[in-house]
Design an enzyme around this catalytic site. Sequence first.
Site, PDB file in Angstrom:
ATOM      1  N   CYS A 282       1.912 -51.917  36.255  1.00 59.98           N
ATOM      2  CA  CYS A 282       0.648 -51.882  35.505  1.00 59.98           C
ATOM      3  C   CYS A 282      -0.175 -53.129  35.763  1.00 59.98           C
ATOM      4  O   CYS A 282      -1.357 -53.053  36.102  1.00 59.98           O
ATOM      5  CB  CYS A 282       0.921 -51.732  34.005  1.00 59.98           C
ATOM      6  SG  CYS A 282      -0.565 -51.846  32.995  1.00 59.98           S
TER       7      CYS A 282
ATOM      8  N   HIS B 222     -25.815 -49.400  13.378  1.00 53.40           N
ATOM      9  CA  HIS B 222     -26.873 -48.824  14.214  1.00 53.40           C
ATOM     10  C   HIS B 222     -27.672 -49.946  14.862  1.00 53.40           C
ATOM     11  O   HIS B 222     -27.989 -50.928  14.206  1.00 53.40           O
ATOM     12  CB  HIS B 222     -27.809 -47.974  13.352  1.00 53.40           C
ATOM     13  CG  HIS B 222     -28.989 -47.447  14.100  1.00 53.40           C
ATOM     14  ND1 HIS B 222     -28.908 -46.364  14.952  1.00 53.40           N
ATOM     15  CD2 HIS B 222     -30.289 -47.868  14.141  1.00 53.40           C
ATOM     16  CE1 HIS B 222     -30.107 -46.129  15.471  1.00 53.40           C
ATOM     17  NE2 HIS B 222     -30.959 -47.031  14.996  1.00 53.40           N
TER      18      HIS B 222
END
Length: 463
Positions: free
Chosen positions: A41, A442
């Site tokens: 990995c 947001h």
Amino acid sequence: MANYDLIVIGSGPGGYVAAIRASQLGMKVGVVEKAELGGICLNWGCIPTKALLKSANVFEYMQHAADYGIKIKGVEADFTGIVKRSRDVAAGMSKGIQFLFKKNKIDHIAGHGKLKKGGKVEVTDGAGKKTDYEAKSIILATGGRSRELPNLPIDGKKIIGYRDAMVLPEQPKRMVVVGSGAIGVEFAYFYSTLGTEVTIVEFLPRIVPVEDEEVSKALDKSFKKAGIKILTNSEVTKVDTKGKGCLVTVKTPDGEVKIETDIVLSAVGVTTNLENLGLEEVGVKTEKGKVLVDDFYKTNVTGVYAIGDIVKGQALAHVASAEGIICVEKIKGHNPQPLDYNNIPGCTYCSPEIASVGYTEEAAKKAGYQIKVGKFPFTASGKAKAAGAPDGFVKLIFDAKYGEFLGAHMIGANVTEMIAEVVTARKLETTGHEIIKSVHPHPTMSEAVMEAAAAAYDEVIHL
């Protein structure tokens, strides 16, 4: 003979994490590793491929700089430089594991480890010298390697595996990628973005076949738009490597086709590293290339455990790490919970990215659930539009009766960073209504999770 509380064979994300957790719990630990610390990995998989993909992503941004009001002339990809950066990143991470071993007083035992009876491990070093070590507990974490098909023998030059694909001496003009799982589509995106003519051959009816069908269709559309050719329901029957390049024979639903290419990348999955581990000699049971273990990774042989790619479950780095921690904590006498394999996130780092967890829509229906499905496209996301990344969507699946969060499927920019919210929510048995009422910031891409939940209950605002 050196004595340990725990010897781990293999230093990948399962082995080294298990070793560090064991050290934290007061155990004397040795790790047997014949190659680089960090395993596949870190050295030849997850980390260096992400470095390659980031370079491709930057190159793609620069090619489309005019879309952002920026003029750039003369942009070109330095393939050798890209490969070098990837290897440097991997080397730096491997040194990081060396530091962690030193910090946690873990011994690195260089060589190939093999089980012997009586809680012993025989280690053969690079010079062929054999040394025995003894431990109260032994964890096998030897991982996997590229699976080879009989008609696709990897030679490292014309027919290659993922390791070769990371360090090619020069960029091929044409490439055929066999298999469209995470490895296949990531390399397809990387090479295609740099200008290689790429064809994907997939045996199953759709690419990224383990994903939700809508995600597969979206990636298929995106890849074809980028110029990648895709052949599904197709099989490579022969590769002729006698010439300068390769002549690939593919059996398709429309008949046999022949493709001329420079390189064939075999990306048809992984096979486990179980050879020459002494499993047969000590009596460790295996089945279909996997070591048989219980919920806490104990084999049928007292004191011997196994984790990662060599046991059942998803062959993913973060799965191996979680298994290693659970295994060690159980050995130490703690009371860890068994791993929930239905709440494991899967991430694919092509562009657009893919992230998913839990049931697909099809699987939920097959399991007998009455479901509610909510979907929010990034075309309706202000942040996605501002970022120039409106492709993709978030799709959430809930049980209609009790609101159980069954699954999530995402495709788009940065979705691999968004999926952890869902994993945590499902771990905490969060319902759809609780997601809707959790205020999301947001403008963000992650708002799409809240909006998709709202869509499932007919409360969506921005659609």
